[in-house]
Design an enzyme around this catalytic site. Structure first.
Site, short mmCIF file in Angstrom:
data_model
loop_
_atom_site.label_atom_id
_atom_site.label_comp_id
_atom_site.label_asym_id
_atom_site.label_seq_id
_atom_site.Cartn_x
_atom_site.Cartn_y
_atom_site.Cartn_z
N TYR A 184 67.73 39.57 48.20
CA TYR A 184 69.06 39.59 48.50
C TYR A 184 69.69 40.81 48.36
O TYR A 184 69.07 41.98 48.27
CB TYR A 184 69.81 38.49 47.45
CG TYR A 184 69.24 37.06 47.70
CD1 TYR A 184 69.27 36.44 48.86
CD2 TYR A 184 68.59 36.13 46.82
CE1 TYR A 184 68.93 35.00 49.18
CE2 TYR A 184 68.11 35.01 46.91
CZ TYR A 184 68.24 34.60 48.41
OH TYR A 184 67.64 33.39 48.55
N ARG A 231 69.44 40.18 36.90
CA ARG A 231 67.99 39.60 37.31
C ARG A 231 67.35 40.48 38.24
O ARG A 231 67.94 40.78 39.39
CB ARG A 231 68.27 38.11 37.70
CG ARG A 231 67.02 37.24 37.81
CD ARG A 231 67.09 36.08 38.31
NE ARG A 231 66.23 35.18 37.74
CZ ARG A 231 65.57 34.06 38.23
NH1 ARG A 231 65.98 33.61 39.25
NH2 ARG A 231 64.78 33.19 37.63
N GLY A 326 62.79 26.63 35.72
CA GLY A 326 63.66 26.14 36.57
C GLY A 326 63.26 24.78 37.02
O GLY A 326 64.06 23.89 36.75
C1 PHB Z 1 67.04 29.88 47.50
O1 PHB Z 1 68.15 29.23 47.96
O2 PHB Z 1 66.01 29.35 47.96
C2 PHB Z 1 67.08 30.92 46.52
C3 PHB Z 1 68.44 31.30 45.96
C4 PHB Z 1 68.13 32.34 45.11
C5 PHB Z 1 67.30 32.89 44.56
C6 PHB Z 1 65.91 32.33 45.26
C7 PHB Z 1 65.91 31.35 46.13
O3 PHB Z 1 67.09 33.91 43.90
#
Ligand code: PHB
Length: 372
Positions: A184, A231, A326
């Site tokens: 991101y 993170r 998760g």
């Molecule tokens: C996702 O929406 O696929 C997603 C979102 C945040 C992340 C990784 C994947 O850090």
């Protein structure tokens, strides 16, 4: 001295925890429309997973409209969103739990349809992510080539994280986590595969780490270092990421973060290369072990842990202090009890991870609860 277990108390800055099983931030795409506002259903989901003295990291939450990457992910830039999140934090606090909000800007992993007035997604450089993304209408389309942010736009970008921090605090969160992982926006600046800039935010490692550190410092100034985590996903490839020397890059960044007395550093093990998008673990360096010597503060490890491997992780010298789960937290609202009692876990259904309502969200049963 007795061995550290998952149930040995731990302080993450101002967050006093009774155990070390953390809920990882999980995109679920169930915010209400229009406005990407958290709901009572979202509050029920988080409340189901809260435990006394346990930490939940709320799902990635865009700090601005242009920071949104997928339909129905929640935001933290409007008053309605603050009111919605208050339902969530109240539900978690009612059970004695803690919850921090993950502050997210997806950068180039966005699509114009999610913010038509603002135009193209932004990034460090005008380099597209490969592959497909999702429009506001939930259609798969190729990624667009983003627009490179001008240096003059960086102060407003940093301010969007500050505003989000202030709103998170107003919404009752116990802290915030800066999302500088998984390809991101902040990681797009970190890695030289996506950052070809020639200004003070590109080129050298010092320059490429500048935005993440500036955002972190601004968020700390807005609240308090002991309520701020970050993170990172060193060696991660999600979002078409690459870097010519990830070890040197992240060693520098983590060394700088170590000076800031954050609540925690949250590291994703790159063996879980698809950011939860796949169950296959890949061969990859172990990043908690690699960077532990560079960071004296608390570390949360994430990515492909089982209850057994998590117990080994917190007990071993040089391991993480806490472990985030998760997928197993999705299908086991009582995950902490099940791990404590050594009870089998319920398998998750990937088909209901993203979007929809209560099915695959709030309808996973805790053990001992009566089936509906
Ligand atoms: C996702 O929406 O696929 C997603 C979102 C945040 C992340 C990784 C994947 O850090």
């Amino acid at each position: 001295m007795s061995e550290t277990t998952l149930f040995t108390p731990l302080n993450l800055g101002a967050l006093a925890l009774d155990h070390r099983i953390v809920m990882a931030p999980l995109t679920r795409m169930r915010a209400s429309q229009p406005g990407n506002v958290p709901t009572g259903l979202n509050a029920e989901y988080y409340g189901q997973r809260a435990t006394k003295g346990g930490l939940l990291i709320a799902e990635a939450t865009q700090v601005s409209q242009i920071g949104q990457g997928y339909p129905a992910t929640p935001g933290i830039y409007s008053d309605q969103q603050v009111a919605g999140w208050k339902l969530v934090t109240d539900a978690v606090h009612a059970k004695g739990g803690k919850i921090v909000l993950q502050l997210w800007h997806v950068g180039r992993q966005s699509h114009t349809s999610l913010h038509p007035a603002e135009g193209l997604p932004v990034s460090a450089s005008a380099i597209a992510c490969s592959g497909q993304t999702m429009t506001a209408e939930w259609k798969q389309v190729p990624f667009e080539t983003p627009r490179a942010l001008d240096a003059s736009e960086i102060p407003a970008l940093i301010q969007s994280f500050v505003d989000a921090t202030n709103r998170a605090r107003a919404a009752g969160f116990d802290g915030v986590e800066v999302h500088s992982a998984n390809g991101y926006l902040l990681e797009q600046f970190l890695c030289d595969g996506s950052n070809h800039r020639t200004d003070q935010y590109g080129g050298s490692i010092e320059n490429r780490t500048r935005l993440t550190l500036d955002v972190t410092d601004a968020v700390i100034a807005a609240w308090s270092a002991d309520r701020v985590g970050i993170r990172l996903s060193p060696f991660g490839i999600f979002g078409s990421m690459s870097d010519s020397n990830p070890q040197a890059l992240f060693r520098h960044l983590i060394g700088e973060l170590a000076k800031r007395n954050l609540a925690y550093l949250h590291l994703i093990e790159p063996r879980a290369g698809a950011a939860g998008g796949s169950d296959v673990l890949v061969e990859a360096p172990e990043v908690v072990a690699m960077f532990r010597p560079d960071y004296a503060g608390p570390i949360i490890g994430a990515g492909g842990f089982t209850p057994a491997s998590a117990a080994v992780e917190v007990a071993r010298a040089g391991g993480a202090d806490a472990v985030a789960f998760g997928r197993m937290f999705i299908s086991n609202p009582d995950l902490v009890d099940r791990i404590r009692d050594g009870v089998a876990l319920t398998r998750y259904n990937r088909a209901t991870f993203y979007g929809g309502a209560e099915v695959g969200y709030t309808d996973y049963k805790a053990l001992g609860s009566v089936a509906a």
